[in-house]
Scaffold this active site. Structure first.
Site, mmCIF file in Angstrom:
data_model
loop_
_atom_site.group_PDB
_atom_site.id
_atom_site.type_symbol
_atom_site.label_atom_id
_atom_site.label_comp_id
_atom_site.label_asym_id
_atom_site.label_seq_id
_atom_site.Cartn_x
_atom_site.Cartn_y
_atom_site.Cartn_z
ATOM 1 N N ASP A 8 0.846 -1.189 0.000
ATOM 2 C CA ASP A 8 0.000 0.000 0.000
ATOM 3 C C ASP A 8 0.885 1.244 0.000
ATOM 4 O O ASP A 8 2.077 1.180 0.340
ATOM 5 C CB ASP A 8 -0.889 -0.040 1.256
ATOM 6 C CG ASP A 8 -1.660 1.245 1.467
ATOM 7 O OD1 ASP A 8 -2.333 1.690 0.523
ATOM 8 O OD2 ASP A 8 -1.566 1.814 2.575
ATOM 9 N N LEU A 9 0.304 2.383 -0.355
ATOM 10 C CA LEU A 9 1.070 3.639 -0.386
ATOM 11 C C LEU A 9 0.896 4.472 0.890
ATOM 12 O O LEU A 9 1.755 4.488 1.763
ATOM 13 C CB LEU A 9 0.673 4.476 -1.602
ATOM 14 C CG LEU A 9 1.433 4.252 -2.911
ATOM 15 C CD1 LEU A 9 0.948 5.239 -3.961
ATOM 16 C CD2 LEU A 9 2.934 4.396 -2.707
ATOM 17 N N THR A 42 -2.910 0.506 -4.220
ATOM 18 C CA THR A 42 -3.310 1.762 -3.594
ATOM 19 C C THR A 42 -4.716 2.196 -4.001
ATOM 20 O O THR A 42 -5.275 1.704 -4.992
ATOM 21 C CB THR A 42 -2.312 2.875 -3.995
ATOM 22 O OG1 THR A 42 -2.716 4.131 -3.446
ATOM 23 C CG2 THR A 42 -2.231 3.009 -5.515
ATOM 24 N N GLY A 43 -5.262 3.118 -3.245
ATOM 25 C CA GLY A 43 -6.509 3.756 -3.633
ATOM 26 C C GLY A 43 -6.277 4.872 -4.634
ATOM 27 O O GLY A 43 -7.212 5.381 -5.239
ATOM 28 N N LYS A 213 -8.657 -4.639 -3.619
ATOM 29 C CA LYS A 213 -7.230 -4.928 -3.700
ATOM 30 C C LYS A 213 -6.988 -6.430 -3.671
ATOM 31 O O LYS A 213 -6.084 -6.941 -4.341
ATOM 32 C CB LYS A 213 -6.479 -4.242 -2.556
ATOM 33 C CG LYS A 213 -6.407 -2.732 -2.668
ATOM 34 C CD LYS A 213 -5.504 -2.142 -1.594
ATOM 35 C CE LYS A 213 -5.428 -0.621 -1.683
ATOM 36 N NZ LYS A 213 -4.493 -0.049 -0.691
ATOM 37 N N ASP A 236 -2.183 -0.607 5.955
ATOM 38 C CA ASP A 236 -2.495 0.028 7.237
ATOM 39 C C ASP A 236 -3.964 0.386 7.410
ATOM 40 O O ASP A 236 -4.392 0.686 8.522
ATOM 41 C CB ASP A 236 -1.679 1.321 7.389
ATOM 42 C CG ASP A 236 -2.187 2.440 6.483
ATOM 43 O OD1 ASP A 236 -2.501 3.532 6.999
ATOM 44 O OD2 ASP A 236 -2.286 2.219 5.265
ATOM 45 N N ASN A 239 -9.153 -0.391 3.549
ATOM 46 C CA ASN A 239 -9.188 -0.790 2.143
ATOM 47 C C ASN A 239 -8.085 -1.785 1.795
ATOM 48 O O ASN A 239 -8.041 -2.296 0.669
ATOM 49 C CB ASN A 239 -9.117 0.435 1.219
ATOM 50 C CG ASN A 239 -7.806 1.187 1.339
ATOM 51 O OD1 ASN A 239 -7.186 1.215 2.397
ATOM 52 N ND2 ASN A 239 -7.396 1.829 0.261
#
Length: 287
Positions: A8-9, A42-43, A213, A236, A239
């Protein structure tokens, strides 16, 4: 041996200043050199991810828009799962009527209203007026972070998106008012064909029910012929849960939400302590 690591970002690879630390960047390069497939999940939109890695020498597969898109390292679109157009337009019309700031993720840009920033600044001003003790600096930081993305296209209304016939991958609504967010979750959280998730404290996001995801990670692992058991996911926020549960090993950041830590197999250091680099290093040592 781990073959694929999905990262994730925001709150994970990026530190609290929304930067990729030298430690994390070098760890990604070392992992790629060792033959590990590093994937950003990522979103954010894929072009925003590309901008973050510009001039870094790093190119990866990108799971974007919370799993609604998958882009190859060369930037080409491999897979997408857009929201049904008329359903998306109905939601956007409703969000406008209810006074939400929103962002619409498409292949080329992030559509957002011309008066969006004004809407959020008004919310901050109202919160400060109602409670002078409110931590306005943290609200301003959230505002800056939200607007730091790459690729905004400003519109007068959702009708401009409709006229452009752009595919809609993800709809993000943002508010500093807890009650407004709760109302949004109640109103949009049970729509047939959609999934609602959150990537940060002040938002909720809508996407096709087939987009997540986790689903994107499975699709990509099949494409690359990498067994799910040989994958790791690091995240974290809520999502990230779908991929953390699916991966061979799900790892929560030290700064992750409690709910995320509870469903993960392991917890690493925080995003300001280069928690991603720690995991990548440990995998290289095992190799």
């Amino acid at each position: 041996m781990t073959k694929l690591i999905a990262i994730d970002l925001d709150g994970t690879l990026l530190n609290s200043k929304s930067q990729i630390s030298t430690e994390n960047l070098e760890a990604i390069k070392n992992a790629q050199n060792a033959g590990i497939e590093v994937v950003i999940a990522t979103g954010r939109a894929h072009f925003d991810v590309q901008a973050l890695f510009k001039n870094s020498g790093v190119k990866t597969w990108i799971i974007g828009a919370n799993g609604a898109t998958i882009h190859a390292p060369d930037g080409s679109l491999y897979y997408s799962q857009p929201i049904e157009p008329e359903l998306a337009y109905d939601i956007l019309r409703s969000l406008e009527e209810d006074g939400y700031y929103y962002e619409v993720f498409s292949e080329e840009c992030i559509f957002t209203s011309q008066n969006g920033r004004e809407l959020l600044q008004i919310e901050i001003d109202r919160m400060k007026s109602a409670n002078p003790e409110v931590n306005s600096s943290s609200l301003e930081e959230a505002l800056v972070k939200q607007f730091s993305q790459t690729g905004f296209c400003f519109i007068d209304s959702y009708k401009d998106i409709k006229n452009a016939s752009a595919e809609i991958y993800n709809i993000l609504a943002f508010s500093f008012f807890e009650e407004k967010l709760e109302t949004g979750w109640a109103k949009y959280g049970n729509i047939d064909g959609l999934t609602i998730v959150s990537s940060a404290h002040h938002n909720f996001e809508l996407e096709h029910c087939g987009a997540s995801k986790g689903n994107a990670l499975r699709r990509l692992s099949d494409k690359l012929d990498i067994p799910i058991a040989k994958t790791i996911a690091i995240g974290d926020s809520m999502n990230d849960v779908s991929m953390l549960k699916l991966a061979g090993k799900g790892i929560a950041m030290g700064n992750a939400r409690l709910e995320v830590k509870e469903i993960s197999d392991e917890i690493t250091l925080t995003n300001d302590e280069h928690g991603v680099a720690k995991i990548l290093l440990s995998e290289l040592i095992e190799c």
